[in-house]
Design a protein around this motif. Structure first.
Motif, PDB file in Angstrom:
ATOM      1  N   VAL A  62     -17.716  10.502  63.701  1.00  0.00           N
ATOM      2  CA  VAL A  62     -17.783   9.793  64.988  1.00  0.00           C
ATOM      3  C   VAL A  62     -17.326  10.722  66.114  1.00  0.00           C
ATOM      4  CG1 VAL A  62     -16.702   7.953  66.354  1.00  0.00           C
ATOM      5  CG2 VAL A  62     -17.660   7.437  64.108  1.00  0.00           C
ATOM      6  N   GLY A  63     -16.248  11.455  65.885  1.00  0.00           N
ATOM      7  CA  GLY A  63     -15.784  12.408  66.898  1.00  0.00           C
ATOM      8  C   GLY A  63     -16.841  13.443  67.222  1.00  0.00           C
ATOM      9  N   ALA A  64     -17.456  14.016  66.191  1.00  0.00           N
ATOM     10  CA  ALA A  64     -18.461  15.062  66.398  1.00  0.00           C
ATOM     11  C   ALA A  64     -19.710  14.531  67.090  1.00  0.00           C
ATOM     12  CB  ALA A  64     -18.820  15.694  65.060  1.00  0.00           C
ATOM     13  N   LEU A  65     -20.122  13.319  66.760  1.00  0.00           N
ATOM     14  CA  LEU A  65     -21.350  12.754  67.332  1.00  0.00           C
ATOM     15  C   LEU A  65     -21.140  12.145  68.713  1.00  0.00           C
ATOM     16  CD1 LEU A  65     -22.907  11.005  64.206  1.00  0.00           C
ATOM     17  CD2 LEU A  65     -23.652  13.130  65.293  1.00  0.00           C
ATOM     18  N   TYR A  66     -19.978  11.560  68.946  1.00  0.00           N
ATOM     19  CA  TYR A  66     -19.726  10.835  70.196  1.00  0.00           C
ATOM     20  C   TYR A  66     -19.059  11.696  71.261  1.00  0.00           C
ATOM     21  CZ  TYR A  66     -20.740   6.224  68.105  1.00  0.00           C
ATOM     22  OH  TYR A  66     -21.335   5.135  67.520  1.00  0.00           O
ATOM     23  N   GLY A  67     -18.470  12.818  70.849  1.00  0.00           N
ATOM     24  CA  GLY A  67     -17.679  13.600  71.791  1.00  0.00           C
ATOM     25  C   GLY A  67     -16.239  13.119  71.783  1.00  0.00           C
ATOM     26  N   TRP A  68     -15.363  13.913  72.355  1.00  0.00           N
ATOM     27  CA  TRP A  68     -13.940  13.625  72.199  1.00  0.00           C
ATOM     28  C   TRP A  68     -13.514  12.340  72.889  1.00  0.00           C
ATOM     29  CZ3 TRP A  68      -9.950  13.313  75.719  1.00  0.00           C
ATOM     30  CH2 TRP A  68     -10.174  13.821  77.008  1.00  0.00           C
ATOM     31  N   ARG A  69     -14.048  12.038  74.068  1.00  0.00           N
ATOM     32  CA  ARG A  69     -13.597  10.840  74.776  1.00  0.00           C
ATOM     33  C   ARG A  69     -14.100   9.560  74.114  1.00  0.00           C
ATOM     34  NH1 ARG A  69     -15.059  14.328  78.988  1.00  0.00           N
ATOM     35  NH2 ARG A  69     -13.302  14.983  80.269  1.00  0.00           N
ATOM     36  N   LEU A  70     -15.421   9.440  74.001  1.00  0.00           N
ATOM     37  CA  LEU A  70     -15.990   8.215  73.443  1.00  0.00           C
ATOM     38  C   LEU A  70     -15.649   8.079  71.959  1.00  0.00           C
ATOM     39  CD1 LEU A  70     -17.603   5.754  74.316  1.00  0.00           C
ATOM     40  CD2 LEU A  70     -19.684   6.942  73.597  1.00  0.00           C
ATOM     41  N   GLY A  71     -15.519   9.203  71.270  1.00  0.00           N
ATOM     42  CA  GLY A  71     -15.111   9.158  69.867  1.00  0.00           C
ATOM     43  C   GLY A  71     -13.721   8.565  69.707  1.00  0.00           C
ATOM     44  N   ALA A  72     -12.773   9.043  70.531  1.00  0.00           N
ATOM     45  CA  ALA A  72     -11.405   8.513  70.460  1.00  0.00           C
ATOM     46  C   ALA A  72     -11.358   7.036  70.846  1.00  0.00           C
ATOM     47  CB  ALA A  72     -10.478   9.335  71.366  1.00  0.00           C
ATOM     48  N   VAL A  73     -12.138   6.648  71.848  1.00  0.00           N
ATOM     49  CA  VAL A  73     -12.189   5.245  72.267  1.00  0.00           C
ATOM     50  C   VAL A  73     -12.737   4.370  71.139  1.00  0.00           C
ATOM     51  CG1 VAL A  73     -13.400   3.632  73.811  1.00  0.00           C
ATOM     52  CG2 VAL A  73     -12.322   5.690  74.745  1.00  0.00           C
ATOM     53  N   THR A  74     -13.789   4.839  70.477  1.00  0.00           N
ATOM     54  CA  THR A  74     -14.403   4.081  69.382  1.00  0.00           C
ATOM     55  C   THR A  74     -13.422   3.894  68.230  1.00  0.00           C
ATOM     56  OG1 THR A  74     -16.583   4.915  69.989  1.00  0.00           O
ATOM     57  CG2 THR A  74     -16.335   4.053  67.747  1.00  0.00           C
ATOM     58  N   ILE A  75     -12.738   4.962  67.877  1.00  0.00           N
ATOM     59  CA  ILE A  75     -11.780   4.900  66.769  1.00  0.00           C
ATOM     60  C   ILE A  75     -10.608   3.989  67.131  1.00  0.00           C
ATOM     61  CG2 ILE A  75     -10.177   6.279  65.381  1.00  0.00           C
ATOM     62  CD1 ILE A  75     -12.314   8.632  65.867  1.00  0.00           C
ATOM     63  N   ALA A  76     -10.134   4.085  68.372  1.00  0.00           N
ATOM     64  CA  ALA A  76      -9.048   3.202  68.810  1.00  0.00           C
ATOM     65  C   ALA A  76      -9.489   1.739  68.792  1.00  0.00           C
ATOM     66  CB  ALA A  76      -8.582   3.608  70.211  1.00  0.00           C
ATOM     67  N   ALA A  77     -10.739   1.479  69.196  1.00  0.00           N
ATOM     68  CA  ALA A  77     -11.256   0.102  69.177  1.00  0.00           C
ATOM     69  C   ALA A  77     -11.281  -0.444  67.751  1.00  0.00           C
ATOM     70  CB  ALA A  77     -12.654   0.055  69.792  1.00  0.00           C
ATOM     71  N   TRP A  78     -11.687   0.384  66.809  1.00  0.00           N
ATOM     72  CA  TRP A  78     -11.702  -0.019  65.395  1.00  0.00           C
ATOM     73  C   TRP A  78     -10.286  -0.332  64.897  1.00  0.00           C
ATOM     74  CZ3 TRP A  78     -10.189   4.021  61.691  1.00  0.00           C
ATOM     75  CH2 TRP A  78     -10.191   3.578  60.367  1.00  0.00           C
ATOM     76  N   LEU A  79      -9.318   0.484  65.300  1.00  0.00           N
ATOM     77  CA  LEU A  79      -7.932   0.235  64.891  1.00  0.00           C
ATOM     78  C   LEU A  79      -7.393  -1.056  65.500  1.00  0.00           C
ATOM     79  CD1 LEU A  79      -6.441   3.846  65.064  1.00  0.00           C
ATOM     80  CD2 LEU A  79      -7.113   2.554  63.024  1.00  0.00           C
ATOM     81  N   VAL A  80      -7.759  -1.335  66.737  1.00  0.00           N
ATOM     82  CA  VAL A  80      -7.346  -2.593  67.371  1.00  0.00           C
ATOM     83  C   VAL A  80      -7.942  -3.776  66.609  1.00  0.00           C
ATOM     84  CG1 VAL A  80      -7.584  -4.017  69.450  1.00  0.00           C
ATOM     85  CG2 VAL A  80      -6.925  -1.609  69.656  1.00  0.00           C
TER      86      VAL A  80
END
Length: 197
Positions: A62-80
Motif C-alpha cells: 500500500v505504501g509503495a502503490l499509494y505514496g507515503w502520504r496516502l499510504g500512511a492515511v490508508t493504513i491509519a484508517a484501517w487501524l482506526v
C-alpha cells in the motif's frame, strides 16, 4: 555514480497515479486499501506471542502503490477501523486492547512503515528498479520488527522479545519483501530497469 536520488520531485513511479486523481478517487482508494489490509490480516500462521500474517506485505505494498502520504492515511484508517471494533486485524481480531497488548508496537509501526516504503518508492525504489524495491520493502519489514520488538521488550524483556518477536519473523519478512518487489515489477509501468553506471 548511479541515477538513484532522493529528489523531492513528483513521484517517479505510481501505477495508480493517485496523486493526480480527484478527492473522490483518493477516498475510494483508501476504502479499497483498508479492505486489502483487512484481507491480508486473515492470512496468518499462529505463533506466540505474535502471529505471522501477510499484514506487512500489504502495508509495504500500500505504501509503495499509494505514496507515503496516502499510504500512511490508508493504513491509519484501517487501524482506526480495528480499534473501534471492526474485525480487520490479525485473524479478524478487533478492539483497542490490541493496541496496548503484545502486538501494539507492530500496529503503531504500520503507518510509519507504509510512509517509509512509499517515500522510497516515490524516489525510484520501485518496480522499475526491482532490487531497490526489494530493499525498500525489506527496510519496511525491518522497521516494523524493530519497533514492534522494542514495544514487546517493555512487556516481556529484551531477550524474550528478540527471541519471540523478532527472530522468528526475519525469514517471513525477507520472503514478503521479495513478493512485494515482484508484485510491483509485475504491475503496468513497473518493468524492471537496470541502474545506469
Amino acid at each position: 555514480m548511479t541515477d538513484v536520488a532522493f529528489s523531492p520531485s513528483k513521484p517517479s513511479f505510481s501505477p495508480l497515479r493517485l496523486q493526480d486523481r480527484s478527492l473522490a478517487w483518493q477516498v475510494g482508494a483508501v476504502v479499497l486499501g483498508t479492505l486489502f489490509l483487512a484481507l491480508a490480516s486473515y492470512i496468518e500462521v499462529p505463533m506466540v506471542p505474535v502471529p505471522v500474517t501477510m499484514q506487512t506485505f500489504a502495508v509495504t505494498l500500500v505504501g509503495a502503490l499509494y505514496g507515503w502520504r496516502l499510504g500512511a492515511v490508508t493504513i491509519a484508517a484501517w487501524l482506526v477501523e480495528g480499534a473501534v471494533g471492526f474485525p480487520v486485524l490479525s485473524g479478524g481480531a478487533a478492539g483497542a486492547s490490541h493496541f496496548v497488548g503484545p502486538t501494539g508496537g507492530y500496529l503503531f509501526a504500520f503507518p510509519l512503515v507504509g510512509a517509509l516504503v512509499g517515500w522510497l518508492a516515490e524516489r525510484g525504489w520501485n518496480g522499475k528498479r526491482v532490487m531497490l524495491a526489494f530493499i525498500a520493502m525489506l527496510l519496511g519489514n525491518l522497521a516494523c520488527l524493530v519497533l514492534g520488538t522494542a514495544w514487546l521488550a517493555v512487556m516481556i524483556g529484551t531477550g524474550q522479545a528478540i527471541t519471540f518477536g523478532f527472530l522468528p519473523f526475519l525469514l517471513g519478512g525477507l520472503l514478503k519483501s521479495a513478493l512485494g518487489a515482484a508484485t510491483l515489477m509485475a504491475l503496468p509501468g513497473g518493468k524492471a530497469k537496470s541502474i545506469k553506471p
